[in-house]
Enzyme design. Structure first.
Site, PDB file in Angstrom:
ATOM      1  N   GLU A 224      -5.588 -10.444  -2.535  1.00 27.13           N
ATOM      2  CA  GLU A 224      -6.497 -10.353  -1.368  1.00 27.13           C
ATOM      3  C   GLU A 224      -7.961 -10.247  -1.795  1.00 27.13           C
ATOM      4  OE1 GLU A 224      -5.205  -7.351   1.439  1.00 27.13           O
ATOM      5  OE2 GLU A 224      -3.092  -7.713   1.001  1.00 27.13           O
TER       6      GLU A 224
ATOM      7  N   GLU B   9       0.799  -1.235   0.000  1.00 25.50           N
ATOM      8  CA  GLU B   9       0.000   0.000   0.000  1.00 25.50           C
ATOM      9  C   GLU B   9       0.832   1.285   0.000  1.00 25.50           C
ATOM     10  OE1 GLU B   9      -2.710  -0.559   3.273  1.00 25.50           O
ATOM     11  OE2 GLU B   9      -3.755  -2.188   2.256  1.00 25.50           O
TER      12      GLU B   9
HETATM   13  C1  XIL Z   1      -6.494  -7.027   7.635  1.00 24.55           C
HETATM   14  C2  XIL Z   1      -6.898  -8.277   8.370  1.00 24.55           C
HETATM   15  O1  XIL Z   1      -7.811  -9.018   7.618  1.00 24.55           O
HETATM   16  C3  XIL Z   1      -7.485  -7.908   9.698  1.00 24.55           C
HETATM   17  O2  XIL Z   1      -7.788  -9.072  10.429  1.00 24.55           O
HETATM   18  C4  XIL Z   1      -6.500  -7.027  10.452  1.00 24.55           C
HETATM   19  O3  XIL Z   1      -7.027  -6.600  11.624  1.00 24.55           O
HETATM   20  C5  XIL Z   1      -6.141  -5.821   9.636  1.00 24.55           C
HETATM   21  O4  XIL Z   1      -5.625  -6.246   8.408  1.00 24.55           O
HETATM   22  N1  XIL Z   1      -5.114  -4.937   3.207  1.00 24.55           N
HETATM   23  C6  XIL Z   1      -4.083  -5.724   3.669  1.00 24.55           C
HETATM   24  C7  XIL Z   1      -4.332  -6.692   4.747  1.00 24.55           C
HETATM   25  O5  XIL Z   1      -2.995  -5.698   3.088  1.00 24.55           O
HETATM   26  O6  XIL Z   1      -3.201  -6.908   5.566  1.00 24.55           O
HETATM   27  C8  XIL Z   1      -5.507  -6.309   5.594  1.00 24.55           C
HETATM   28  O7  XIL Z   1      -5.800  -7.377   6.495  1.00 24.55           O
HETATM   29  C9  XIL Z   1      -6.718  -5.985   4.741  1.00 24.55           C
HETATM   30  C10 XIL Z   1      -6.417  -4.843   3.807  1.00 24.55           C
END
Ligand code: XIL
Length: 360
Positions: free
Chosen positions: A271, A156
């Site tokens: 994701e 990010e």
């Molecule tokens: C999220 C997890 O799913 C949660 O359980 C945690 O509290 C916060 O992070 N983008 C990402 C991930 O790169 O690491 C994130 O995951 C969701 C958004």
């Protein structure tokens, strides 16, 4: 009654922006037609406490997936309880699960503005922050070298509202080390494990609306700049946290992916899920809209050939972060993932299967 692929694709097409716009398919995803069948790895993210409490979760992942991404276990918040110590136990447990089932592990994530423990946040000195980053990347990558063959090196890097001037995210690493921290992270990672696939991971680059066109442009600029500087970036990760109701910019995303492939980069979907808090009920209609949106996204992602891999952020609705991060106001359960609350397949999984096994 089991859905056939034909049913699902019909649903997906009816729900998709492509059919709404009357646009003829040009994406690889819909044309298909060669002699070989793609066999794209499919993975799911998993959170260790869920894996340990519900045997159905491990069973579903080992049945459907060939890859796993730890949700939190390889983040700083989990690995770095105090200055100078590492806690590898949760990461080891997920990697052990994957190894035991012959699955690959995707590492998430080495450098991110979020999920940093307070003791790290309190370090303000640039030299100390750089030392810390180098130590962390070297120690963690070395430990998991055998099983983790791809890493989200920087997660990010683009702000939510890039304006051409400020198109790098402010945050811990930028504030300490400046924009050079992105390239630095890749160089350190490459030195530790020259054979690992190093990924730059980002979200919200796929939509036709809101902040997405600007994010796509800023992401492209960053990738080109890094490659011009000789940074060892091997792939981009498209997180694919789709927002129910936000149209996918199919042509623009396809162009973007084609250009990235021309630059020699692989494309990972890292994701994927659909935040469905604003979508219609009932469930079967919502599932069709979700499948359509995933279909549009994967069609564009596949515009220049199959992606390296497709990973969803979880596999069953019961264990999705969406259920607590983006709950529905009508009180019904969110349905963001390929399997429902009870681990039953949904059209989402058929769409994934479609793109995993296309003829190329
Ligand atoms: C999220 C997890 O799913 C949660 O359980 C945690 O509290 C916060 O992070 N983008 C990402 C991930 O790169 O690491 C994130 O995951 C969701 C958004």
């Amino acid at each position: 009654m089991a859905l056939t692929r034909r049913d699902v694709l019909k649903w997906a097409l009816e729900a998709s922006a492509l059919s709404a716009a009357g646009t003829p398919f040009r994406a690889f995803g819909a044309e298909a037609g060669g002699d070989r069948t793609a066999d794209i790895p499919y993975g799911a993210a998993v959170y260790l406490p869920d894996l340990q409490t519900d045997a159905r979760l491990g069973a579903a992942i080992s049945r459907h997936c060939t890859r796993v991404t730890p949700v939190t276990e390889l983040k700083w918040s989990s690995l770095r309880p105090t200055s100078g110590t590492f806690d590898f136990a949760p990461g080891d447990a997920i990697v052990g699960f994957a190894d035991g089932h012959g699955m690959d592990v995707h590492g998430h994530t080495l450098v991110w503005h979020a999920s940093l423990p307070d003791w790290v946040e309190s370090i303000t000195d640039a030299g100390e922050a750089e030392r810390l980053m180098r130590e962390h990347v070297a120690t963690v990558m070395a430990r998991y070298k055998k099983s983790v063959r791809s890493w989200d090196v920087v997660n990010e890097p683009i702000p939510d509202a890039p304006d051409g001037v400020t198109d790098r995210r402010d945050g811990y690493w930028s504030e300490r080390l400046g924009p050079r921290h992105v390239r630095l992270a890749f160089e350190v990672a490459h030195a530790v494990d020259p054979a690992a696939m190093l990924v730059l991971n980002e979200y919200d680059v796929e939509f036709a609306v809101e902040r997405s066109p600007a994010k796509r442009a800023a992401f492209r600029n960053l990738v080109e700049e890094l490659l011009d500087q000789g940074a060892p970036v091997h792939a981009i990760g498209l997180q694919g946290h789709l927002r129910g109701g936000w149209p996918i910019a199919i042509d623009e995303l396809a162009d973007f992916v084609v250009d990235m492939r021309r630059l020699g980069l692989q494309i990972l979907v890292t994701e994927l899920d659909v935040q469905d808090q604003d979508l219609v009920s009932p469930a079967d209609e919502r599932d069709a809209v979700i499948a359509g949106q995933v279909f549009d996204f994967l069609s564009a992602v596949s515009a220049a050939g199959p992606p390296h891999s497709i990973t969803t952020w979880g596999i069953s609705d019961q264990y999705s972060w969406v259920r607590w991060a983006f709950p529905r106001s009508d009180g019904t359960r969110n349905r963001p993932l390929p399997l429902d609350w009870d681990f039953q397949r949904k059209p989402f999984m058929d769409v994934i299967d479609h793109f995993r096994t296309l003829r190329i």
